[in-house]
Enzyme design. Structure first.
Site, PDB file in Angstrom:
ATOM      1  N   ASN A 151     -35.462 -13.002   9.709  1.00  0.00           N
ATOM      2  CA  ASN A 151     -36.267 -11.779   9.625  1.00  0.00           C
ATOM      3  C   ASN A 151     -37.529 -11.858  10.489  1.00  0.00           C
ATOM      4  O   ASN A 151     -38.204 -10.850  10.693  1.00  0.00           O
ATOM      5  CB  ASN A 151     -36.633 -11.488   8.160  1.00  0.00           C
ATOM      6  N   ARG A 210     -30.418  -3.758   9.088  1.00  0.00           N
ATOM      7  CA  ARG A 210     -31.604  -2.976   8.732  1.00  0.00           C
ATOM      8  C   ARG A 210     -32.560  -2.791   9.912  1.00  0.00           C
ATOM      9  O   ARG A 210     -33.627  -2.214   9.750  1.00  0.00           O
ATOM     10  CB  ARG A 210     -32.390  -3.699   7.616  1.00  0.00           C
ATOM     11  N   ASP A 215     -27.413  -5.560   3.485  1.00  0.00           N
ATOM     12  CA  ASP A 215     -26.828  -6.007   2.225  1.00  0.00           C
ATOM     13  C   ASP A 215     -26.808  -4.899   1.173  1.00  0.00           C
ATOM     14  O   ASP A 215     -27.740  -4.109   1.085  1.00  0.00           O
ATOM     15  CB  ASP A 215     -27.647  -7.173   1.676  1.00  0.00           C
TER      16      ASP A 215
HETATM   17  N1  EPU Z   1     -38.267   0.836  -0.200  1.00  0.00           N
HETATM   18  C1  EPU Z   1     -38.253   2.192  -0.411  1.00  0.00           C
HETATM   19  N2  EPU Z   1     -38.403   3.002   0.692  1.00  0.00           N
HETATM   20  C2  EPU Z   1     -38.582   2.505   1.953  1.00  0.00           C
HETATM   21  C3  EPU Z   1     -38.594   1.104   2.148  1.00  0.00           C
HETATM   22  C4  EPU Z   1     -38.430   0.291   1.043  1.00  0.00           C
HETATM   23  O1  EPU Z   1     -38.099   2.669  -1.530  1.00  0.00           O
HETATM   24  O2  EPU Z   1     -38.716   3.302   2.890  1.00  0.00           O
HETATM   25  C5  EPU Z   1     -38.064  -0.060  -1.365  1.00  0.00           C
HETATM   26  C6  EPU Z   1     -36.734  -0.825  -1.246  1.00  0.00           C
HETATM   27  O3  EPU Z   1     -35.656  -0.059  -1.714  1.00  0.00           O
HETATM   28  C7  EPU Z   1     -36.996  -2.059  -2.084  1.00  0.00           C
HETATM   29  C8  EPU Z   1     -38.484  -2.321  -1.833  1.00  0.00           C
HETATM   30  O4  EPU Z   1     -39.037  -1.088  -1.338  1.00  0.00           O
HETATM   31  O5  EPU Z   1     -36.804  -1.762  -3.444  1.00  0.00           O
HETATM   32  C9  EPU Z   1     -38.769  -3.432  -0.845  1.00  0.00           C
HETATM   33  O6  EPU Z   1     -38.047  -3.249   0.343  1.00  0.00           O
HETATM   34  P1  EPU Z   1     -38.586  -3.745   1.766  1.00  0.00           P
HETATM   35  O7  EPU Z   1     -38.761  -2.560   2.634  1.00  0.00           O
HETATM   36  O8  EPU Z   1     -39.746  -4.655   1.550  1.00  0.00           O
HETATM   37  O9  EPU Z   1     -37.368  -4.596   2.279  1.00  0.00           O
HETATM   38  P2  EPU Z   1     -36.704  -4.587   3.709  1.00  0.00           P
HETATM   39  O10 EPU Z   1     -37.732  -4.460   4.752  1.00  0.00           O
HETATM   40  O11 EPU Z   1     -35.538  -3.657   3.741  1.00  0.00           O
HETATM   41  C10 EPU Z   1     -36.947  -7.160   4.097  1.00  0.00           C
HETATM   42  C11 EPU Z   1     -36.006  -8.261   4.422  1.00  0.00           C
HETATM   43  C12 EPU Z   1     -35.188  -8.592   3.189  1.00  0.00           C
HETATM   44  C13 EPU Z   1     -36.121  -9.024   2.083  1.00  0.00           C
HETATM   45  C14 EPU Z   1     -37.143  -7.901   1.811  1.00  0.00           C
HETATM   46  C15 EPU Z   1     -38.184  -8.279   0.778  1.00  0.00           C
HETATM   47  C16 EPU Z   1     -35.596  -7.880   6.781  1.00  0.00           C
HETATM   48  C17 EPU Z   1     -34.616  -7.481   7.824  1.00  0.00           C
HETATM   49  N3  EPU Z   1     -35.134  -7.833   5.510  1.00  0.00           N
HETATM   50  O12 EPU Z   1     -36.125  -6.048   3.744  1.00  0.00           O
HETATM   51  O13 EPU Z   1     -34.341  -9.672   3.524  1.00  0.00           O
HETATM   52  O14 EPU Z   1     -35.385  -9.282   0.909  1.00  0.00           O
HETATM   53  O15 EPU Z   1     -37.811  -7.560   3.036  1.00  0.00           O
HETATM   54  O16 EPU Z   1     -38.916  -9.368   1.178  1.00  0.00           O
HETATM   55  O17 EPU Z   1     -36.716  -8.272   7.080  1.00  0.00           O
HETATM   56  C18 EPU Z   1     -32.341 -10.876   3.634  1.00  0.00           C
HETATM   57  O18 EPU Z   1     -32.867 -11.504   4.560  1.00  0.00           O
HETATM   58  O19 EPU Z   1     -31.246 -11.193   3.116  1.00  0.00           O
HETATM   59  C19 EPU Z   1     -33.023  -9.696   3.113  1.00  0.00           C
HETATM   60  C20 EPU Z   1     -32.439  -8.806   2.319  1.00  0.00           C
END
Ligand code: EPU
Length: 433
Positions: free
Chosen positions: A22, A90, A114
Site C-alpha cells: 500500500n 482500489r 477485497d
Molecule cells: N470509507 C467510506 N467512504 C469512503 C472511503 C472509506 O465509507 O469514501 C470507509 C470504508 O468503507 C471503511 C473505512 O472507511 O469502513 C476505512 O477505509 P479506508 O478508506 O481507510 O480504506 P482503504 O483506503 O480502502 C486502505 C488499505 C487497506 C487497509 C485500509 C485501512 C490500500 C490500497 N488499502 O484501504 O488495505 O485495510 O486502508 O488501513 O491502501 C489490504 O492491504 O489488504 C487492505 C485492505
C-alpha cells in the site's frame, strides 16, 4: 494455482520484508503529478503493483522495473480516460487528482479489491468536489472534470480514511491556493507519500488533530524515494514465529510502524527484541489471551487482526477481536474452525464498547478460546481475499498435517514470492499449477 503445506514445525531464521504494497501503489500514482522521471527503490513485484503499472501505462507512463527498483516517467497525459483495466483493485481512484490537475478531466474504472465490506468511495468523490471538480458515477466508471483547474479548500473527512486522505492530498498539491484536510488518516504509507511529494516540490505539512495543510504549487519535479517496508508482512511473520514456537528475525521491521502491535505481543507474554536492522520475535513462555480493537493508525491496524487470530488460537484463555474498520472481515473464522480453532463471531461490539457498527447486522467481533492444537487431514481451502488468504497459509503452517490452499494468485497480489521466502524459515510449502 495452489499451495500444499505440511505444518506443525517451528519456523526459524531470518526473513527480509518486501516494500509495502500500500506504500508502493500510492507512490506510483503520485509520480503521475510530474512530467519528470521518478525512481522508486525497494519496489515490490506483486499483483497490485502490476495492476497500478497497467493503469499508469494507459495514462502515458513509461515504466521499467528491475532488481527492486522502478522508474516511472509520464512526460504527458496520453489518455485521461481509463474506463477499463484487465484486473481490478482500489488504486485507480487515486489517479483522479493527478489527471484533473494535468489534464482537467479524469475517468477511472469502478473499484475492485477485497470483499471485506461495501467499501464506498463517497469521501473521495466529496473531496474532489470540494476542490472544484464535477464528478459523476457511470455504470462502469467515475468521471470528473475541472477545466479551470482545482482550487484549494477545506476537506472535512467523516472518518480518517486512508484512500480518501490520499485522494485529497494528490488532488490538492497542484491545486490553486491552500487546502486543509481535517480528520486525515496518518498511516505510515501516507507519511511516506507526503515525504516523496515534498521532495518533488510540494508544500505539505502535518498539523495537530489529524490535520494536513497543503499549499498548491504550479509544478512538481521528479524525485527518488525509498518505499517503506511492508508492516503487514512484518506482523504476519511475527505471528508465525510466535504461533509455531519458533524464532524469526524480521529484517527491515520498523519499531515506529509497529508500536501498537509490539505492545500486544508483550501483553500476551511473548518476546520481541529490536535489533540493528530488524526485530526478533520469539516465544519463551505460555501465551496469554488478550482483547484487541482495530482502529486507524496509530491504533491496531485492521490488516493485523487476521494473523493475530491464528496466534490467539495458541493463547491460554478467551481472547476478543473487535473490528471497527470493516463490516465483513471475519470470513476466515470458518476456515480456522475447520482446523480445530474455537472461534465464534458475532454482530455485537466486544466488551460492550460501542463502535459505529453497533446495532448493525454485520459480524464484526470474534472470541477465540485457546490453546488448541490445530490439525489438518488434507483439508482444502479457497482463498477469499488477500489477507485471509495469508491466514490460510499461516494456519496451515501451524497445523499438524497437510493443507491445500487454492487460488493463491490472490495472495500474490500482496506478498512477493511468499512460498519461496517461507521455505527459508523451514516451512514445508510448495506451489502447484
Ligand atoms: N470509507 C467510506 N467512504 C469512503 C472511503 C472509506 O465509507 O469514501 C470507509 C470504508 O468503507 C471503511 C473505512 O472507511 O469502513 C476505512 O477505509 P479506508 O478508506 O481507510 O480504506 P482503504 O483506503 O480502502 C486502505 C488499505 C487497506 C487497509 C485500509 C485501512 C490500500 C490500497 N488499502 O484501504 O488495505 O485495510 O486502508 O488501513 O491502501 C489490504 O492491504 O489488504 C487492505 C485492505
Amino acid at each position: 494455482m495452489r499451495f500444499v503445506v505440511r505444518g506443525g514445525k517451528p519456523l526459524r531464521g531470518e526473513i527480509k520484508l518486501a516494500g509495502s504494497k500500500n506504500g508502493a501503489t500510492n507512490l506510483m500514482v503520485a509520480t503521475l503529478l510530474t512530467d519528470e522521471l521518478c525512481t522508486l527503490h525497494n519496489f515490490p513485484s506483486i499483483g497490485d503493483t502490476a495492476i497500478t503499472a497497467e493503469l499508469c501505462r494507459k495514462i502515458g507512463s513509461e515504466i521499467t522495473v528491475r532488481g527492486g527498483m522502478a522508474t516511472v516517467h509520464t512526460p504527458s497525459i496520453r489518455q485521461s480516460k481509463v474506463a477499463e483495466l484487465s484486473r481490478r483493485n482500489r488504486i485507480p481512484i487515486l489517479a483522479m487528482g493527478p489527471l484533473l490537475s494535468r489534464a482537467g478531466e479524469a475517468e477511472v474504472p469502478i473499484l475492485g479489491g477485497d470483499k471485506i465490506g461495501p467499501r464506498p468511495v463517497d469521501f473521495h468523490l466529496e473531496a474532489l468536489r470540494a476542490l472544484g471538480a464535477t464528478v459523476e458515477i457511470t455504470e462502469k466508471s467515475y468521471v470528473a472534470r475541472a477545466p479551470q483547474g482545482l482550487r484549494g479548500a477545506v476537506i472535512q473527512l467523516p472518518f480518517p480514511s486512508v484512500g480518501a486522505t490520499e485522494t485529497s492530498i494528490l488532488a490538492a498539491v497542484l491545486a490553486k491556493g491552500k487546502t486543509e484536510i481535517r480528520n486525515a488518516a496518518l498511516e505510515p504509507e501516507i507519511m511516506s507519500m507526503m515525504k516523496m511529494l515534498q521532495n518533488m516540490g510540494a508544500i505539505v505539512e502535518l498539523g495537530a488533530n489529524r490535520d494536513i495543510y497543503i499549499e498548491g504549487v504550479s509544478k512538481l519535479r521528479g524525485a527518488a524515494h525509498e518505499i517503506i517496508p511492508d508492516r503487514n508482512e512484518a506482523v504476519s511473520f511475527a505471528c508465525l514465529a510466535l504461533a509455531t514456537r519458533g524464532e524469526i528475525l524480521v529484517r527491515g521491521a520498523l519499531q515506529d510502524h509497529l508500536i501498537t502491535f509490539l505492545n500486544v505481543v508483550r501483553r500476551m507474554g511473548a518476546e520481541y527484541n529490536v535489533v540493528s536492522g530488524g526485530i526478533v520475535f520469539s516465544r519463551p513462555s505460555l501465551l496469554r489471551a488478550i482483547s484487541v480493537e482495530t482502529a486507524p493508525h496509530p491504533g491496531f491496524m485492521t490488516d493485523w487482526q487476521q494473523p493475530l487470530a491464528v496466534l490467539l488460537t495458541q493463547a491460554q484463555g478467551k481472547s476478543t477481536i473487535h473490528e471497527t474498520i470493516y463490516e465483513d472481515r471475519f470470513g476466515y473464522a470458518e476456515d480456522l474452525r475447520a482446523l480445530g480453532a474455537r472461534i465464534e463471531v458475532s454482530n455485537g461490539c466486544a466488551e460492550g464498547h460501542a463502535c459505529h457498527f453497533s446495532g448493525k447486522a454485520c459480524n464484526h467481533s470474534a472470541t477465540i478460546e485457546g490453546p488448541v492444537e490445530l490439525k489438518s487431514d488434507g483439508k482444502e481451502f479457497r482463498v477469499r481475499d488477500l489477507r485471509s488468504g495469508m491466514i490460510n497459509v499461516s494456519a496451515a503452517l501451524v497445523s499438524k498435517g497437510e493443507t491445500k490452499i487454492e487460488g493463491v494468485e490472490e495472495i500474490d497480489r500482496g506478498y512477493e514470492r511468499i512460498d519461496e521466502r517461507l521455505r527459508k524459515l523451514g516451512a514445508d510449502i510448495r506451489r502447484e499449477a
